[in-house]
Design an enzyme around this catalytic site. Structure first.
Site, PDB file in Angstrom:
ATOM      1  N   GLY A  10       2.373   2.273  10.746  1.00 46.01           N
ATOM      2  CA  GLY A  10       3.307   3.383  10.596  1.00 46.01           C
ATOM      3  C   GLY A  10       4.001   3.780  11.889  1.00 46.01           C
ATOM      4  N   ASN A  64       0.869  -1.180   0.000  1.00 42.90           N
ATOM      5  CA  ASN A  64       0.000   0.000   0.000  1.00 42.90           C
ATOM      6  C   ASN A  64       0.904   1.227   0.000  1.00 42.90           C
ATOM      7  OD1 ASN A  64      -1.761   2.077   0.534  1.00 42.90           O
ATOM      8  ND2 ASN A  64      -2.306   1.381   2.611  1.00 42.90           N
ATOM      9  N   TRP A  65       0.962   1.890  -1.156  1.00 45.10           N
ATOM     10  CA  TRP A  65       1.885   3.015  -1.280  1.00 45.10           C
ATOM     11  C   TRP A  65       1.320   4.309  -0.704  1.00 45.10           C
ATOM     12  CZ3 TRP A  65       4.019   2.328  -7.007  1.00 45.10           C
ATOM     13  CH2 TRP A  65       4.886   1.227  -7.029  1.00 45.10           C
ATOM     14  N   LYS A  66       0.049   4.270  -0.313  1.00 43.24           N
ATOM     15  CA  LYS A  66      -0.574   5.471   0.275  1.00 43.24           C
ATOM     16  C   LYS A  66      -0.330   6.679  -0.646  1.00 43.24           C
ATOM     17  CE  LYS A  66      -0.157   3.249   4.686  1.00 43.24           C
ATOM     18  NZ  LYS A  66      -0.031   3.336   6.137  1.00 43.24           N
ATOM     19  N   GLU A  93      -5.524  -4.932  10.457  1.00 40.48           N
ATOM     20  CA  GLU A  93      -4.491  -3.925  10.686  1.00 40.48           C
ATOM     21  C   GLU A  93      -4.794  -3.183  11.978  1.00 40.48           C
ATOM     22  OE1 GLU A  93      -2.455  -2.799   6.767  1.00 40.48           O
ATOM     23  OE2 GLU A  93      -4.258  -1.576   6.909  1.00 40.48           O
ATOM     24  N   GLY A 135       2.833  -1.143   4.266  1.00 39.90           N
ATOM     25  CA  GLY A 135       2.876   0.263   3.893  1.00 39.90           C
ATOM     26  C   GLY A 135       4.306   0.694   3.625  1.00 39.90           C
ATOM     27  N   GLY A 136       4.947   1.284   4.636  1.00 46.59           N
ATOM     28  CA  GLY A 136       6.274   1.873   4.481  1.00 46.59           C
ATOM     29  C   GLY A 136       7.283   0.974   3.790  1.00 46.59           C
ATOM     30  N   SER A 182       3.334  -2.133  10.269  1.00 47.32           N
ATOM     31  CA  SER A 182       4.778  -2.166  10.477  1.00 47.32           C
ATOM     32  C   SER A 182       5.418  -3.508  10.111  1.00 47.32           C
ATOM     33  CB  SER A 182       5.131  -1.767  11.919  1.00 47.32           C
ATOM     34  OG  SER A 182       4.717  -0.425  12.165  1.00 47.32           O
ATOM     35  N   HIS A 199      -9.707   1.139   4.954  1.00 48.83           N
ATOM     36  CA  HIS A 199      -8.386   1.314   5.574  1.00 48.83           C
ATOM     37  C   HIS A 199      -8.529   2.255   6.763  1.00 48.83           C
ATOM     38  CE1 HIS A 199      -4.256   2.513   6.280  1.00 48.83           C
ATOM     39  NE2 HIS A 199      -3.920   1.384   5.678  1.00 48.83           N
ATOM     40  N   GLU A 207      -6.805   4.586   7.844  1.00 44.58           N
ATOM     41  CA  GLU A 207      -6.579   6.024   7.597  1.00 44.58           C
ATOM     42  C   GLU A 207      -7.822   6.668   6.997  1.00 44.58           C
ATOM     43  OE1 GLU A 207      -2.881   5.582   5.470  1.00 44.58           O
ATOM     44  OE2 GLU A 207      -1.938   4.946   7.343  1.00 44.58           O
TER      45      GLU A 207
HETATM   46  P1  PGA Z   1       2.793   0.285   7.609  1.00 47.08           P
HETATM   47  O1  PGA Z   1       1.324   0.494   6.952  1.00 47.08           O
HETATM   48  O2  PGA Z   1       3.334  -0.999   7.067  1.00 47.08           O
HETATM   49  O3  PGA Z   1       3.576   1.478   7.162  1.00 47.08           O
HETATM   50  O4  PGA Z   1       2.585   0.223   9.092  1.00 47.08           O
HETATM   51  C1  PGA Z   1       0.448  -0.580   6.768  1.00 47.08           C
HETATM   52  C2  PGA Z   1      -0.854  -0.110   6.160  1.00 47.08           C
HETATM   53  O5  PGA Z   1      -1.360   0.951   6.542  1.00 47.08           O
HETATM   54  O6  PGA Z   1      -1.425  -0.781   5.270  1.00 47.08           O
END
Ligand code: PGA
Length: 259
Positions: A175, A10-12, A169, A235-236, A214, A99, A101
């Protein structure tokens, strides 16, 4: 029943078109170099602006493309929003819904998530439903109840045969560098599987349940060794080709796993 192992990035709101292309130029040969990809489903959820430009290269490399969000309506006066039909036109086949966020920063309620999930299915695409509790909810002993509520709201009453994935999640692990312990994650995944058996008994056993929060190359193997953890939503660590490829390389390939 043997489920695939899903490695999802997930590149956000990171990477533009040039950055996405450069990522694939580096990542695709790494993926091709894995000794055994047969059980792996690899997917990327880049920004909306990258879906069409990356569709051909992803298709050629057997990487599935997902949008990060959608609007439930077919069309209308919803400035800045994107319908499922518009996403389908880009060549993407999947959509993340719910998600954390979106839930935290953009007001996506359980009802709105439910509407989006149905719109994705009605539009012929595959949703990845994200669920997870906040730190306050976990500390109050509410984690399982919150996840049950989110699942029930989104999935209750769906037709017996649909394609979808679930991503667990925990909000406090996204994050933050904090990961759920493999025991905590494993326990929640068993809970989710039980809820799927209740809500969607005909298909519960074949639905992949991913863990997110994470995930990094150094914890991915242990997380994915757990029963009922069928992959990861990253994500990251999905932004760098080397680390995302290392996570893919950490996926279990043995046929006995998750049998
Ligand atoms: P993260 O994000 O790996 O940076 O914690 C995961 C996500 O939000 O899908």
């Amino acid at each position: 029943m043997e489920r695939p192992i899903v490695i999802a990035g997930n590149w956000k709101m990171h990477l533009g078109i040039a950055g996405g292309r450069a990522f694939l130029d580096d990542f695709v040969p790494r993926l091709a170099g894995l000794p055994d990809r047969s059980r792996l489903t690899v997917l990327l959820a880049p920004n909306l602006t990258l879906l069409a430009p990356l569709a051909d290269a992803c298709g050629a490399a057997d990487i599935r493309l997902a949008a990060q969000n959608c609007h439930p309506a077919d069309a209308g006066a919803f400035t800045g929003e994107t319908s499922v039909a518009m996403i389908r036109e880009t060549g993407a086949g999947m959509v993340l819904v719910g998600h954390s966020e979106r839930r935290q920063f953009f007001g996506d309620t359980d009802d709105f998530v439910r509407d989006k999930l149905r719109a994705v299915l009605n539009g012929g695409l595959e949703p990845i439903l994200c669920v997870g509790e906040t730190l306050a909810e976990r500390e109050a002993g509410q984690a399982a109840a919150v996840v049950s509520r989110q699942l029930e709201s989104a999935l209750d009453g769906l037709p017996a045969a649909v394609d979808l994935m679930i991503a667990y999640e925990p909000v406090w692990a996204i994050g933050t560098g904090r990961t759920a312990t493999p025991d905590d994650a494993g326990e929640m995944h068993v809970h989710i599987r039980n809820e799927l058996c209740r809500l969607l008994p005909a298909i519960a056993a074949r639905l992949p349940i991913l863990y997110g929060g994470s995930v990094k190359p150094d914890n991915a193997a242990e997380i994915m060794s757990r029963e009922d953890i069928d992959g990861v939503l990253v994500g990251g660590a999905s932004l760098a080709p080397a680390s995302f490829a290392a996570i893919a390389a950490a996926a279990p390939v043995s046929p006995g796993h998750h049998a």
